[in-house]
Write a protein that holds these residues in place. Structure first.
Motif, short mmCIF file in Angstrom:
data_model
loop_
_atom_site.label_atom_id
_atom_site.label_comp_id
_atom_site.label_asym_id
_atom_site.label_seq_id
_atom_site.Cartn_x
_atom_site.Cartn_y
_atom_site.Cartn_z
N ASN A 142 -3.04 -2.65 -20.04
CA ASN A 142 -2.09 -3.31 -19.13
C ASN A 142 -1.27 -2.31 -18.33
O ASN A 142 -0.05 -2.43 -18.19
CB ASN A 142 -1.16 -4.25 -19.93
N TYR A 143 -1.95 -1.32 -17.78
CA TYR A 143 -1.32 -0.32 -16.93
C TYR A 143 -0.61 -0.99 -15.76
O TYR A 143 -1.18 -1.86 -15.09
CB TYR A 143 -2.38 0.67 -16.41
N ALA A 144 0.63 -0.58 -15.50
CA ALA A 144 1.45 -1.28 -14.49
C ALA A 144 2.21 -0.33 -13.58
O ALA A 144 3.22 -0.72 -12.99
CB ALA A 144 2.42 -2.22 -15.19
N LEU A 145 1.74 0.91 -13.42
CA LEU A 145 2.47 1.86 -12.60
C LEU A 145 1.80 2.15 -11.27
O LEU A 145 2.16 3.12 -10.59
CB LEU A 145 2.67 3.17 -13.38
N PHE A 160 5.81 10.69 -10.82
CA PHE A 160 5.12 11.82 -11.44
C PHE A 160 5.13 11.63 -12.96
O PHE A 160 6.17 11.36 -13.56
CB PHE A 160 5.86 13.10 -11.06
N SER A 161 3.98 11.81 -13.59
CA SER A 161 3.87 11.50 -15.01
C SER A 161 4.76 12.37 -15.89
O SER A 161 5.20 11.94 -16.96
CB SER A 161 2.41 11.65 -15.48
N ILE A 162 5.10 13.59 -15.46
CA ILE A 162 5.93 14.45 -16.30
C ILE A 162 7.39 13.98 -16.29
O ILE A 162 8.21 14.51 -17.07
CB ILE A 162 5.84 15.93 -15.90
N ARG A 163 7.72 13.01 -15.46
CA ARG A 163 9.06 12.43 -15.49
C ARG A 163 9.21 11.43 -16.64
O ARG A 163 10.31 10.96 -16.92
CB ARG A 163 9.39 11.74 -14.17
N GLY A 164 8.11 11.08 -17.29
CA GLY A 164 8.16 10.10 -18.37
C GLY A 164 8.08 8.70 -17.83
O GLY A 164 8.00 8.45 -16.63
N GLU A 165 8.06 7.74 -18.75
CA GLU A 165 7.92 6.34 -18.34
C GLU A 165 9.27 5.70 -18.03
O GLU A 165 10.30 6.15 -18.51
CB GLU A 165 7.24 5.55 -19.46
N GLY A 205 -7.43 -0.24 -16.28
CA GLY A 205 -6.39 -0.95 -17.01
C GLY A 205 -5.77 -0.15 -18.13
O GLY A 205 -4.82 -0.60 -18.79
N ILE A 206 -6.28 1.07 -18.38
CA ILE A 206 -5.77 1.90 -19.46
C ILE A 206 -4.56 2.70 -18.97
O ILE A 206 -4.61 3.34 -17.92
CB ILE A 206 -6.85 2.85 -19.98
N ASP A 207 -3.48 2.66 -19.73
CA ASP A 207 -2.31 3.48 -19.43
C ASP A 207 -2.53 4.83 -20.11
O ASP A 207 -2.33 4.98 -21.31
CB ASP A 207 -1.04 2.80 -19.97
N ALA A 208 -2.97 5.81 -19.32
CA ALA A 208 -3.36 7.10 -19.89
C ALA A 208 -2.20 7.81 -20.58
O ALA A 208 -2.35 8.30 -21.71
CB ALA A 208 -3.94 7.99 -18.79
#
Length: 376
Positions: free
Chosen positions: A327-330, A371-376, A340-343
């Protein structure tokens, strides 16, 4: 995630005498760590290390590119915090020597571009090279990346930018690498402030500048960004050899327009980026054997371009059982990861991710909210 540089040391012979036995010899390694050895115990110490051979270089991919900047805490945008992530997309250790990064000409996808034949092919396609404009950055050694691990690289502003702009990026991390080499001529302090103290100097990339200007101009909206490996030469020697220089069709042969020819067989990965608001004006710069498509970016919003997950290959890894998050939503609008995978969430659960790599950015990437290094 183990990342290090290794270099070759010469053999060192120390003859101890009565006085010498009162002190230690301090050896500083290339990763910044030190070793203290009592000279009383030294007869002959050899520090010779064989050069590391390349391994699984073709499994390195550009996982993510952040080049569009973010909103300021008020009005306007901050765009001096660019960075990217490279990733080892396999289950074996990857080793790469002379890893380089370049940007194809012109800087923006929608800029005037006369580098096409009457049949619509890029003029350098038949010659088998990509023109890298202005300068290149490189790792001064062999980069080792463990299986399913990543390396974060800051292109500029290698500090905690969130202290000034809350939606920006914190690069003050000892595991990160940065583009910082004022002696190369890339010394514009607004782009290249002194990196955060926690980033070891062994993590500074080197540059070769053969064009004009005091900064490496990675486009804020539409770069053609690629990584490659120079073979049978050192980066500086290759880049400064005039036999390797090239200029676009109809351009003056000066340092403003100077490029170097990067053979396509040296290219490890590349991505063609177009400005989402200028798609109809944009033209390809990377040849189809490097990137057959493009990915669109809406800049100034903190968005990145993130590689899609290879769903079948990732789910096939036995160690991922019960660890994958769905349920990837970004994604941004209609741009999202079709797997659909939230890596990132899956990695936090201990999963190993295999990313899609078809040499077509239209299929391989999507626009991500941050940016992914900012966290969710």
């Amino acid at each position: 995630m183990k990342k290090l540089f290794l270099s070759v040391f010469a053999s060192l012979v120390v003859t101890a005498n009565v006085c010498a036995q009162q002190w230690n010899m301090v050896i500083t390694k290339t990763d910044g760590t030190t070793v203290n050895i009592p000279t009383a115990s030294i007869h002959e110490v050899s520090f010779a290390e064989a050069p590391l051979e390349d391994a699984n270089v073709d499994q390195l991919v550009i996982k993510e590119l952040y080049n569009g900047g973010c909103p300021k805490d008020g009005s306007g945008a901050f765009q001096m915090d660019k960075g990217f992530i490279i990733y080892n997309n396999c289950s074996q250790q990857a080793i790469v020597n002379n890893l380089c990064f370049g940007i194809a000409t012109p800087y923006n996808g929608h800029a005037s571009n006369n580098n096409f034949t009457k049949d619509g092919d890029l003029v350098y396609e038949a010659e088998g090279f990509i023109p890298a404009q202005n300068g290149i950055w490189y790792y001064p050694g062999a980069l080792v990346i463990e299986p399913f691990s990543q390396v974060v690289v800051s292109c500029m502003g290698s500090i905690d930018n969130t202290q000034t702009y809350s939606q920006s990026v914190n690069y003050a991390n000892a595991d990160y690498y940065c583009m910082y080499d004022p002696e190369s001529g890339y010394n514009l302090t607004s782009y290249y402030p002194t990196p955060a103290d926690v980033i070891p100097t062994s993590h500074y990339l080197k540059a070769v500048k053969y064009g004009q200007g005091t900064a490496w101009m990675l486009s804020m909206n539409s770069p053609a960004f690629f990584m490659f490996q120079i073979k049978d030469s050192e980066p500086e020697a290759y880049a400064l050899d005039t036999d390797n220089h090239w200029y676009g069709v109809g351009e003056a042969q000066n340092d403003i327009n100077r490029c170097i020819k990067v053979p396509v067989e040296w290219v490890i990965d590349g991505m063609e980026v177009f400005d989402a608001t200028r798609l109809s004006d944009s033209k390809k710069r990377l040849t189809a054997d490097v990137d057959a498509g493009y990915v669109a970016l809406t800049n100034k919003l903190g968005h990145t371009l993130y590689r899609n997950v290879d769903k079948e290959a990732t789910e096939a890894l036995a160690e991922n059982a019960g660890k994958l998050v769905y349920n990837y939503a970004l994604g941004v609008d209609n741009s999202t990861d079709p797997s659909g995978i939230d890596a990132e969430a899956s990695v936090k659960q201990g999963a190993h991710i295999v990313y899609l790599d078809t040499n077509n950015s239209t299929a391989d990437f999507h626009e991500r909210q941050k940016f992914s290094i900012r966290g969710e």
